[in-house]
Write an enzyme that holds these catalytic residues in place. Structure first.
Site, mmCIF file in Angstrom:
data_model
loop_
_atom_site.group_PDB
_atom_site.id
_atom_site.type_symbol
_atom_site.label_atom_id
_atom_site.label_comp_id
_atom_site.label_asym_id
_atom_site.label_seq_id
_atom_site.Cartn_x
_atom_site.Cartn_y
_atom_site.Cartn_z
ATOM 1 N N SER A 314 74.845 59.592 30.287
ATOM 2 C CA SER A 314 75.448 58.486 29.541
ATOM 3 C C SER A 314 75.826 57.357 30.506
ATOM 4 C CB SER A 314 76.676 58.996 28.793
ATOM 5 O OG SER A 314 77.406 57.928 28.285
ATOM 6 N N TRP A 317 72.733 55.576 31.457
ATOM 7 C CA TRP A 317 72.293 54.721 30.342
ATOM 8 C C TRP A 317 73.014 53.370 30.408
ATOM 9 C CZ3 TRP A 317 74.879 52.203 26.452
ATOM 10 C CH2 TRP A 317 74.100 51.673 25.426
ATOM 11 N N HIS A 318 74.287 53.403 30.814
ATOM 12 C CA HIS A 318 75.060 52.165 30.839
ATOM 13 C C HIS A 318 74.577 51.198 31.914
ATOM 14 C CE1 HIS A 318 77.901 54.251 28.217
ATOM 15 N NE2 HIS A 318 78.321 53.064 27.882
ATOM 16 N N GLY A 319 74.089 51.714 33.006
ATOM 17 C CA GLY A 319 73.646 50.798 34.048
ATOM 18 C C GLY A 319 72.904 51.524 35.141
ATOM 19 N N PHE A 470 73.473 46.177 28.722
ATOM 20 C CA PHE A 470 72.974 47.547 28.860
ATOM 21 C C PHE A 470 71.687 47.751 28.064
ATOM 22 C CE2 PHE A 470 77.744 48.249 29.170
ATOM 23 C CZ PHE A 470 77.731 48.018 30.531
#
Lengths: 470, 341
Positions: A314, A317-319, A470
């Protein structure tokens, strides 16, 4: 085209009018409108979205026809890998190349100047959701290309979510949505509150956050601590504000995108926090990563490991940076620790529930969890891992520096606490959308007051959505 | 819709107007500038509506009174026989701090124990050095009891064209002071001003629009030089402006220069020095003008007490207008200079 623009207002009016007249081909109309919305930003990226949609449609149709489980699995694997390769190339190529070069201590001459397509993380996850839902038999393969394309590229959610799972979206595409006043009135109110959160609160508070996180060595310990709290408020109002706008726009057209935030800062532990924060992403990772990894079915150690892996993914996924991976790992560890604590307390829970001071314990848990989340968010916002260290060190050693106690953080912080507590109490711990009766004059008056307040107090210096990156 | 379209429409219009009036009440406590009177004579090209109160909490927070001349001074105080005339832009006007915190008030308190106005604030938004020079003689004529003239600047770089234009002097007319201008205004203009006074929401919306268009960002008065010029050329143009002021006034002139500051990532604070700062100082010396540079005072206050002269708790620190620390430092410096003389 962004939600907060005159173009979007005109676009919505035209679209709603068109929906009144076009009944049979409503889905096609919405798809054309969605692609037009996307095209407005960058036509080259529209080709990528269309290609990805085509691939998903082809594979999910084949999966629907396929009876052989192995072949079905192969098709799913091909589909998932294809989508992840596309996402990986655009979002993570430079990150991986950088990391590999750093490990082998070689000069990075492989870096590429890649433009991140708008919403790629979101629509890729929508596509993956469709493939996985068909594979797991949650839904039947959809044969109508328009519906599949709309499920992946529906314009309110394409820029920054919410990520509505295929099983929830396709159900809504089974019928033609009537345009009616109730939906418009309800959607407009949700949208309006979204603007208020974003433009009046988040963007204004962002002034302090940008200044302090941009030069943390300048400011005193108290100022840094307040800036960390400010960031918690900013990111919540920014992202939930955006989600509200998307949900409001969809509601005007009769669609329900679900709830993406549910008073997250009233969570009593980080595990609950993630059930209240960015709910569409959290449940996506729960359904498609944590549970397939084994969830809590394969023993305690594996459960903790699954929690950490899920949160690290996760974070990624954000960066595309190790800072985000670290941020995710910290959440994974805190979730695992909470799980250990929770398992340990299980036998005593009933006894403890009978002890006096339950409300005080709940308030204490909420406050402590907020402070923990705020501390972890520093990893998310700081400009580098070195800055995280500087900020933490200065806060916890009481460093001297410029005193910057931003008035708006204090005012909006207090107002948010009052307003959100009211909602928490009124709706049994859950959020409520504003629902004024616009038939009545009083409803109209409150609506108009909010409009004027936005016009007068909106921060007009910046308008980028944090989660759009994102 | 159950009700008829007409009733609904009327209700929406009514709600919109009533809501506007309600939000406007908030404006009285947030941002309420008063009327602005344009003129072609006297020191400044415009003054505030006389005998009013300006409220500003957009940046910092201040409630400022406007006197009968249209300048930001307390009401009803008799002018002293010997005045310190502080001339400048928004920094001198100081709408961002309370009246008792601005340097003209602090200096007044330091210089006199009587209930008189010894330090007079003659300022206007964006009243920069070239315009100050152009209106200097008119300012002295309006306040002939001036003993010391303080010219407040935060930048020393202007274009040659601006400096040349500054030599064209504005005339003085006793008929164009704030109260007389207001008395002569046509009824329609007075109504416009009253709408602005009593519906501050109009000013807030105007401010929002200007922010959206990117106006009002730079308060230092930095102007874009159309071309780079040599120090000699620049000095010559400056020299002419200072000679002009010297001709108009034989008393002491202090140019109070407060540079903008920069908070650096390493935790230090530095000064933003414009290119022709040294030329400016040299020309001041040549013309018998005191050049008071606040730079070192600012740096010292930061090193010793982490005080930054600009910025507020409702905007950013280190940018924008002078805050209470900046005003205090300036008042002290001016007091030392004036006392020394």
């Amino acid at each position: 085209m962004v939600f907060l623009s005159i173009e979007f207002l005109v676009y919505m009016i035209v679209l709603l009018c068109a929906m009144c007249f076009v009944k049979k081909q409503q889905h096609l109309l919405l798809l054309v409108a969605s692609y037009f919305f996307y095209l407005w930003n960058d036509w080259r990226m529209l080709l990528l979205l269309a290609a990805e949609t085509g691939a998903v449609y082809f594979i999910e149709c084949r999966m629907g026809k396929e009876q052989d489980k192995k072949k079905k699995k192969l098709l799913l694997t091909v589909g998932v890998i294809t989508l992840l390769i596309v996402l990986g190339f655009f979002k993570y190529y430079n990150f991986f190349v950088d990391s590999i070069c750093a490990v082998f201590r070689v000069q990075n001459s492989f870096a590429l100047n890649i433009i991140l397509p708008l919403g790629i993380s979101y629509y890729t996850f929508q596509g993956l959701s469709l493939l996985l839902d068909v594979y797991y038999g949650k839904i039947e393969a959809e044969k109508d290309f328009v519906k599949v394309a709309l499920c992946i590229g529906f314009f309110p959610q394409i820029t920054a979510g919410p990520i509505v799972k295929a099983k929830d979206m396709l159900v809504q595409l089974k019928e033609v949505k009537p345009v009616n006043w109730d939906n418009i009135a309800q959607g407009a109110q949700i949208f309006l509150m979204g603007i208020f959160k974003k433009k009046v609160i988040a963007d204004r508070i962002g002034v302090q956050v940008d200044a302090v996180f941009g030069a943390p060595q300048v400011y005193s310990a108290g100022s840094l601590a307040l800036a960390a709290v400010a960031y918690s408020i900013q990111i919540y109002c920014d992202f939930s504000g955006y989600s509200d706008m998307a949900i409001g726009v969809a509601r005007m057209m009769g669609f329900d995108l679900g709830r993406n935030f549910n008073l997250p800062y009233f969570a009593k532990n980080t595990s609950e926090f993630w059930r209240r924060w960015h709910i569409s992403l959290s449940t996506w990772f729960r359904d498609y990563v944590y549970i397939p990894l084994g969830g809590s079915r394969k023993g305690k150690v594996r459960t903790y490991l699954n929690l950490i892996i899920t949160m690290m993914l996760s974070g990624l996924w954000h960066g595309a940076s190790w800072q985000f991976v670290l941020w995710g790992a910290i959440y994974g560890i805190t979730n695992a620790l909470y799980k250990i604590y929770s398992d340990f307390c299980k036998p005593y829970r009933e006894k403890w529930a009978k002890l006096p001071g339950k409300k005080v314990r709940i308030i204490l848990a909420i406050v402590l969890n907020f402070l923990l989340v705020t501390t972890i968010q520093i990893f998310f916002r700081a400009e580098s891992i070195a800055d995280v260290w500087i900020i933490m060190k200065r806060i916890f050693t009481g460093a001297e520096g410029v005193a910057y106690y931003y008035v708006y953080t204090i005012i909006y912080g207090v107002l948010l606490v009052i307003f959100e507590t009211w909602k928490y109490i009124k709706n049994d711990g859950n959020d409520i959308y504003m629902n004024l009766n616009l038939e009545k004059f009083s409803g109209k008056l409150v609506f108009c007051i909010i409009v004027w307040l936005i016009l007068c107090f909106a921060y007009v210096g910046s308008n980028a959505f944090i989660y759009a990156q994102f | 819709m159950k009700k008829s379209f007409f009733i609904q429409l009327m209700q929406w219009i009514g709600a919109l107007l009533l809501a506007m009036a309600i939000v406007s009440v908030v404006g009285f406590f947030y941002y309420r500038p008063v009327g602005w009177l344009e003129r072609d004579k006297n020191a400044t090209s415009a003054v505030w509506e006389p005998n009013t109160v300006v409220v500003n909490f957009l940046e910092g927070g201040g409630i400022t009174r406007v006197d009968s001349h249209g300048y930001t001074n307390p009401w009803g105080k008799e002018l002293d026989d010997e005045l310190v005339l502080c001339i400048g832009a928004s920094y001198v006007q100081s709408k961002e701090v309370m009246e008792n915190k601005k340097y003209t008030s602090l200096l007044n308190e330091m210089l006199t124990s009587e209930d008189k106005l010894k330090v007079y604030n003659l300022s206007r938004d964006a009243y920069l050095y070239p315009e100050i020079v152009a209106g200097f003689s008119a300012a002295i004529q309006e306040f002939p009891q001036t003993k010391v003239a303080v010219i407040d600047i935060s930048n020393t770089d202007y274009s040659l064209e601006e400096l040349k234009k500054a030599l064209i002097q504005r005339e003085y007319s006793p008929e164009q002071t704030g109260d007389k201008l207001y008395a002569e205004l046509p009824a329609i203009e007075k109504i416009k001003i009253k709408v602005k006074d009593y519906f501050p929401i109009t000013s807030i919306l105007k401010h929002q629009m200007s922010q959206m268009q990117g106006e009002g960002v730079d308060v230092t008065g930095a102007t874009k030089r159309t071309q780079e010029v040599s120090e000699a050329q620049y000095g010559e143009a400056l020299d002419a402006t200072m000679k002009q002021m010297r001709e108009a006034f034989s008393g002491e002139i202090i140019i109070l220069y407060h540079p903008s500051v920069l908070l650096n990532e390493d935790g230090s604070m530095s000064l933003n020095q414009p290119k022709y700062r040294d030329v400016f100082e040299e020309m001041c010396q040549q013309n018998g003008i005191v050049f008071a540079d606040m730079g070192d005072d600012f740096l010292q206050a930061y090193e010793e007490r982490k005080e930054v002269p600009y910025g507020f708790q409702n905007v950013t620190i280190g940018e924008g207008h002078l805050n209470k620390y900046g005003h205090k430092m300036i008042a002290k410096r001016l007091y030392d200079l004036i006392e020394k003389e």
